[in-house]
Motif scaffolding. Sequence first.
Motif, PDB file in Angstrom:
ATOM      1  N   LEU A 252       3.578  19.744   7.841  1.00  0.00           N
ATOM      2  CA  LEU A 252       3.605  18.285   7.981  1.00  0.00           C
ATOM      3  C   LEU A 252       4.990  17.837   8.393  1.00  0.00           C
ATOM      4  O   LEU A 252       5.978  18.240   7.792  1.00  0.00           O
ATOM      5  N   SER A 253       5.075  16.985   9.397  1.00  0.00           N
ATOM      6  CA  SER A 253       6.383  16.448   9.772  1.00  0.00           C
ATOM      7  C   SER A 253       6.498  14.955   9.487  1.00  0.00           C
ATOM      8  O   SER A 253       7.596  14.405   9.525  1.00  0.00           O
ATOM      9  N   ALA A 254       5.396  14.281   9.201  1.00  0.00           N
ATOM     10  CA  ALA A 254       5.472  12.878   8.776  1.00  0.00           C
ATOM     11  C   ALA A 254       4.222  12.550   7.968  1.00  0.00           C
ATOM     12  O   ALA A 254       3.148  13.129   8.176  1.00  0.00           O
ATOM     13  N   PHE A 255       4.371  11.642   7.035  1.00  0.00           N
ATOM     14  CA  PHE A 255       3.249  11.234   6.185  1.00  0.00           C
ATOM     15  C   PHE A 255       3.580   9.839   5.670  1.00  0.00           C
ATOM     16  O   PHE A 255       4.239   9.672   4.656  1.00  0.00           O
ATOM     17  N   GLU A 256       3.140   8.833   6.427  1.00  0.00           N
ATOM     18  CA  GLU A 256       3.552   7.456   6.176  1.00  0.00           C
ATOM     19  C   GLU A 256       2.399   6.637   5.596  1.00  0.00           C
ATOM     20  O   GLU A 256       1.287   6.673   6.124  1.00  0.00           O
ATOM     21  N   LEU A 257       2.711   5.911   4.557  1.00  0.00           N
ATOM     22  CA  LEU A 257       1.730   4.967   3.990  1.00  0.00           C
ATOM     23  C   LEU A 257       1.857   3.627   4.711  1.00  0.00           C
ATOM     24  O   LEU A 257       2.961   3.109   4.885  1.00  0.00           O
ATOM     25  N   ILE A 258       0.717   3.086   5.124  1.00  0.00           N
ATOM     26  CA  ILE A 258       0.711   1.769   5.794  1.00  0.00           C
ATOM     27  C   ILE A 258      -0.402   0.923   5.185  1.00  0.00           C
ATOM     28  O   ILE A 258      -1.565   1.313   5.224  1.00  0.00           O
ATOM     29  N   PRO A 259      -0.080  -0.221   4.605  1.00  0.00           N
ATOM     30  CA  PRO A 259      -1.137  -1.075   4.063  1.00  0.00           C
ATOM     31  C   PRO A 259      -1.772  -1.908   5.186  1.00  0.00           C
ATOM     32  O   PRO A 259      -1.181  -2.087   6.248  1.00  0.00           O
ATOM     33  N   ARG A 260      -2.954  -2.415   4.931  1.00  0.00           N
ATOM     34  CA  ARG A 260      -3.663  -3.217   5.936  1.00  0.00           C
ATOM     35  C   ARG A 260      -2.790  -4.363   6.466  1.00  0.00           C
ATOM     36  O   ARG A 260      -2.762  -4.647   7.661  1.00  0.00           O
ATOM     37  N   ALA A 261      -2.043  -5.012   5.555  1.00  0.00           N
ATOM     38  CA  ALA A 261      -1.228  -6.160   5.967  1.00  0.00           C
ATOM     39  C   ALA A 261      -0.217  -5.758   7.042  1.00  0.00           C
ATOM     40  O   ALA A 261       0.083  -6.540   7.947  1.00  0.00           O
ATOM     41  N   CYS A 262       0.288  -4.538   6.967  1.00  0.00           N
ATOM     42  CA  CYS A 262       1.257  -4.082   7.973  1.00  0.00           C
ATOM     43  C   CYS A 262       0.568  -3.807   9.304  1.00  0.00           C
ATOM     44  O   CYS A 262       1.143  -4.050  10.373  1.00  0.00           O
ATOM     45  N   LEU A 263      -0.662  -3.278   9.241  1.00  0.00           N
ATOM     46  CA  LEU A 263      -1.425  -3.074  10.474  1.00  0.00           C
ATOM     47  C   LEU A 263      -1.579  -4.401  11.192  1.00  0.00           C
ATOM     48  O   LEU A 263      -1.403  -4.510  12.411  1.00  0.00           O
TER      49      LEU A 263
END
Lengths: 477, 477
Positions: A252-263
């Motif tokens: 794994l080289s990246a594993f980012e959490l993104i909430p719906r609000a950021c989308l």
Amino acid sequence: MAPSTNEIVEQLTALLGSKGVLQNAADTGRYVEDWAGHRRGQPLVVARPATTEEVAAVVRFCHVNGLRMAPQGGHTGLVDGALPAETNDEVIISLERLNRIHAIDPVSFTMEVDGGCILEDIKQAAQREQCFFPLAFAAQGSCQIGGNIATNAGGLNVLRYGVTRELVLGLEVVLPDGRIWNGLKALRKDNRGYNLKQLFIGSEGTLGIITRAVLKLFPEPEHTSTALLAVPSVEAAVQLYGMARRGCSDLLSAFELIPRACLELAFEAASQLSDPLACAYPYYVLMEASATGPVDLDTMVEQLVENAMEASLVLDGVLASSAAQAERLWLIRESMLEGQRARGHHLRTDIAVPLSRLAAFVEETTAAVEQASPESSVLVYGHIGDGNLHYNILPPPALDDTAKTRLLHELEEIIFTVLDRFDGSISAEHGIGRLKQAAWLRRTSNDELALLAGIKATFDPDQLLTVGRILPAPDIR
Amino acid sequence: MAPSTNEIVEQLTALLGSKGVLQNAADTGRYVEDWAGHRRGQPLVVARPATTEEVAAVVRFCHVNGLRMAPQGGHTGLVDGALPAETNDEVIISLERLNRIHAIDPVSFTMEVDGGCILEDIKQAAQREQCFFPLAFAAQGSCQIGGNIATNAGGLNVLRYGVTRELVLGLEVVLPDGRIWNGLKALRKDNRGYNLKQLFIGSEGTLGIITRAVLKLFPEPEHTSTALLAVPSVEAAVQLYGMARRGCSDLLSAFELIPRACLELAFEAASQLSDPLACAYPYYVLMEASATGPVDLDTMVEQLVENAMEASLVLDGVLASSAAQAERLWLIRESMLEGQRARGHHLRTDIAVPLSRLAAFVEETTAAVEQASPESSVLVYGHIGDGNLHYNILPPPALDDTAKTRLLHELEEIIFTVLDRFDGSISAEHGIGRLKQAAWLRRTSNDELALLAGIKATFDPDQLLTVGRILPAPDIR
């Protein structure tokens, strides 16, 4: 007696030439204003040395004359470390002209560069030799490696390659009195005495000015597999991370959490973007695996997603089928930052918590924030693989600036107070600088502060270099 | 007035109980003699605290009474750092009873352990949770993690997982006056002020005593592929390493250079071993790759070997077809150490050079050593992936002990002098301690020594803890 500003300009010009000194407000704008344009400092002058010897000469001049110095890289930091003080008594030392790439050694997988080299230039130079310098974040087109090292920068690829600290083999540093410390070794292992290199890294320019570095390189990844996965909760994202580490052999080289609000902020900021999935989900993980050699990454990631869906950790997802599609997924990550910026003044944090307590932390903090300010919007995203979250808050748009500032300050302290109970850090990657100083001092024992002050006094007994960052400025001059 | 030895024993017994204090020569043997049995120290007494608070109490007692302290882990170090001075004025503080494993968190991939835990116990405890703590070397059955951290130990898996420094997330340290410094965070990223943790790591017990640590874990490898490959030269081994990094997607976990002479020493030491290849070759590489998840390692390694043979970098080789066969290949690496030990007093070094200059360094050094002492045998082996060699020398057996000592000392300086020209390090992993102090001081600038002395004075102004290691003991007491 301290020299007048005119004398300072004259003497620095004698040392550095006319290109090396800026004084007019028209020329110095970007050196005196913070990245977001909220705060301005007031320096004596901007010095722009072009070699290590010129840096040493400027520092010696300041030291002899008792002038305070504020070293500055790309000035993309977020804690006002490089911003000059408002007190009109600091010489900004900009490293921007110290920007040569000296050598790339693809056998040793090392690279020697000046402190003022722009990160993106370093990454591209490495790539031309089929090598990879992994440090990566939004500011990479303008930040400088010396600043990255001074602040021990983090970013997107830390879970695989480590923070900046782990990417630096050797350093050359100009000490606060102008002597040059040569620690430019290109060695992977070196246990000779106290590790001054490690002390300089992350000391935010308060112990010396980084003028050159030997960096660690990696083989350039030949294949990359990128996926955007919808997950039901933060806890599911954490569980998925553990499953992904095991299932993808730590590739794994990246594993980012993104909430719906950021989308949705990303869609606001970049009209060419559309929802890659058929319906809306509360959280997403943007995941990337990369490899050289004969590894079937796509199958590996597909198998992971299948297992994760069976375990109800993933609800839906899309695997990029081309480099262009992968880029579009990453554009979401970049555009959500734009979207935040467009909303104006907001709270930015960069906190860390132990991974296993991260979901509980988010839940507890969000309850506390929502109770204190129901009209604010919480945005929690970040490098979940490192337990490093940007727990940011958009204030209610109706508030005036003063009220916003007061509210955000209150909310920051609410977040940090929960964080204290979760054994977290108020600064996972941005550092302390001046902006986090008060919050950090409140949480740091006098024993520890005394040790830090002793170290500072060892390197900078006259208290002239980058004073007032991390540790408070001494009371008396 | 300093207390008498009897008073010290009495008061320490009051603090630690009778199990906590050893004084009779019959009990203290292994604490006062170095690992190889060549040198003996003469301590006041051995204190064996069993908790952090007991360590703090012993240190406070010594500090108040002006007694020097020599902390000791598994006492497996190779530079006499833990060996008490001969001056009968040091209290040995053994950490061996401070050996609890406090917690393993398989979600965060972290583990919290006492400083006195034996490395092998830590590795096994991690494995029981399907996790992996990668630190590995010959002494792992008796060395302690606190000592590993204090000396920033290296070992076999550094090329994949980093040195000890990169495996430590948090530390608890008893300072030289008995205060407890709590840096026990379980965070992957933490940029709050100067990084004292990094300063304690590798400071060889001179700034504080490590009583507890939070360690970084990894997923336990599910498959391993091990190969012994014959190579024509050191240069070929270096080239092969670059090819292997790219060809095996950085899944290499070990890459050891072994010369023919070491293979023969292994056969001497372990009669069950036989040459795994049909004929003799000048050098070998013992290589291991490991992975979790769906990676076909064997095919990956086979393909690498095929490509390397086409490029004439590999002449012959054997891939382990079972765990038992892999173990037998690793037995060569272990037995060659036994074989060296059986030859008696010899020169041990642990140097590092930039990888791309390693072959030239070996050639030049060997020519210089052979000219100075044609009857000595050169043994060059080590962690080639890290540019870290054990350039060892067996002296002519006919020499008497005094002559051997003198010759080996001369040859060490010959090696180090070549090393200086190659920008190497005289200590890649063992540290400075007392044994490397003179050679290190000759190569270290007064500017650097002054900074180190300033740091030492900040932490230990009374010069009581682990004095005379790394930095020389102060002249006057």
